[in-house]
Design an enzyme around this catalytic site. Structure first.
Site, mmCIF file in Angstrom:
data_model
loop_
_atom_site.group_PDB
_atom_site.id
_atom_site.type_symbol
_atom_site.label_atom_id
_atom_site.label_comp_id
_atom_site.label_asym_id
_atom_site.label_seq_id
_atom_site.Cartn_x
_atom_site.Cartn_y
_atom_site.Cartn_z
ATOM 1 N N SER A 14 3.752 -4.296 -0.667
ATOM 2 C CA SER A 14 3.402 -3.066 0.026
ATOM 3 C C SER A 14 3.812 -3.174 1.491
ATOM 4 O O SER A 14 3.625 -4.227 2.109
ATOM 5 C CB SER A 14 1.884 -2.829 -0.078
ATOM 6 N N SER B 265 -9.366 11.103 -1.952
ATOM 7 C CA SER B 265 -10.386 12.067 -1.564
ATOM 8 C C SER B 265 -11.732 11.579 -2.093
ATOM 9 O O SER B 265 -11.801 10.922 -3.135
ATOM 10 C CB SER B 265 -10.078 13.466 -2.138
ATOM 11 N N TYR C 262 -10.630 -4.389 1.926
ATOM 12 C CA TYR C 262 -11.609 -3.352 2.181
ATOM 13 C C TYR C 262 -12.941 -3.576 1.453
ATOM 14 O O TYR C 262 -13.908 -2.888 1.721
ATOM 15 C CB TYR C 262 -11.043 -1.988 1.780
ATOM 16 N N HIS D 118 -0.212 -6.952 0.543
ATOM 17 C CA HIS D 118 -0.500 -5.741 1.291
ATOM 18 C C HIS D 118 0.448 -5.482 2.458
ATOM 19 O O HIS D 118 0.667 -4.339 2.843
ATOM 20 C CB HIS D 118 -1.937 -5.828 1.813
ATOM 21 N N ARG E 290 -11.678 18.318 -5.003
ATOM 22 C CA ARG E 290 -10.336 18.028 -4.493
ATOM 23 C C ARG E 290 -9.624 17.001 -5.361
ATOM 24 O O ARG E 290 -8.414 17.086 -5.577
ATOM 25 C CB ARG E 290 -10.437 17.526 -3.055
ATOM 26 N N LEU F 235 -0.361 13.079 1.199
ATOM 27 C CA LEU F 235 -0.837 14.338 1.786
ATOM 28 C C LEU F 235 -0.806 14.295 3.310
ATOM 29 O O LEU F 235 -1.314 15.193 3.974
ATOM 30 C CB LEU F 235 -2.256 14.645 1.296
ATOM 31 N N GLN G 151 4.935 -0.264 -2.633
ATOM 32 C CA GLN G 151 4.052 0.807 -2.161
ATOM 33 C C GLN G 151 4.267 1.042 -0.665
ATOM 34 O O GLN G 151 4.246 0.095 0.118
ATOM 35 C CB GLN G 151 2.594 0.437 -2.444
#
Length: 275
Positions: A122, A231, A35, A91, A236, A184, A155
């Site tokens: 992961s 977030s 990323y 990943h 938050r 979440l 993960q």
């Protein structure tokens, strides 16, 4: 959970420790090598004035073999300005057995050279995990005991609608810490009647109930999942971390837990072992 605080840590198979609560960085603006956020995270740490030893930094390598993984680790350290990553993960299992072995060997060598302190995976299914365990034994036979690396952290997307009991059991039996990303559920379940009722009963937000569930889930020898909420909103972020002053009852933990298999993101765990 009453014994946990925001500063609590748990031991890893590598001999280091990991905080019991973390934060995803994909929104700032992205995360890990894939990323491109290592530079921004390193810059933020440098400007914060916080001691390097007080921050646990995780990076990932994505779908690479040996050379790609070595290059990604070196590039990530260079761009972040850090001397080491506390944790580096492969990943995903994509690429097939040779790619996974090559990536693992590169992580082993990076740990040996002090570039990373702990290593893990992961999005692996149990069949990928088993293959990694067999490759560790193969490396130890070739290079000597303790030279094959160890799976310190795994993960996965984990929440009440995606509990992955087979993977969780496999990791618990081997002392592997489990990190839960998307705890979440990307906000998609906040209207769930059970979640709303528990939020009202405990005077917490739906997000806080889900994070409490994650921290308490799987309380065997290894304590709970390590949730990684994300977030970009400071209020938050603060609220997400304020989850250590309540504890869900065992009945409510069971009430919230489902047998659904409903990923809200991708799910490489089902990838065949040869792909």
């Amino acid at each position: 959970m009453s014994t946990l605080t925001r500063a609590s840590k748990r031991p890893l198979n590598s001999g280091y420790e990991i905080p019991v609560f973390g934060f995803g960085a994909r929104l700032s603006p992205y995360s890990a090598r894939k990323y491109g956020s290592e530079a921004s995270c390193g810059e933020a740490l440098a400007q914060s004035g916080v001691s390097r030893g007080d921050v646990f930094v995780t990076s990932k390598v994505f779908k690479g073999g040996y050379n790609e993984t070595k290059g990604a680790i070196d590039c990530g350290l260079r761009e972040s300005g850090l001397e080491y990553f506390d944790l580096d993960l492969n990943h995903s299992p994509y690429g097939g057995p040779d790619a996974r072995k090559g990536a693992w060997l590169a992580l082993v060598e990076a740990k040996r050279d002090g570039k990373i302190r702990s290593m893990g995976v992961s999005n692996y299914g149990t069949h990928h995990l088993q293959g990694t365990e067999e490759y560790i034994a193969e490396l130890e036979k070739k290079l000597g005991k303790g030279n094959g690396g160890e799976i310190s952290v795994g993960q996965w997307e984990l929440h009440p609608w995606l509990c992955r009991p087979d993977i969780v059991e496999w990791c618990h039996s081997r002392g592997i810490a489990i990190q839960a990303y998307s705890p979440l559920v990307r906000g998609r379940r906040f209207e769930d009647p059970t979640l709303k009722r528990l939020a009202e009963n405990y005077d917490q937000s739906g997000a806080q109930i889900l994070l409490g569930w994650s921290l308490q889930k799987g309380w065997f020898v290894i304590k709970g999942f390590i949730p990684l909420p994300k977030s970009g909103t400071p209020t938050r972020i603060s609220a997400n971390a304020d989850v250590f002053d309540f504890e869900l009852s065992s009945e409510d933990m069971e009430l919230l837990t489902t047998t659904e298999y409903a990923p809200c993101g991708w799910d490489p765990t089902m990838t065949p072992v040869d792909e």
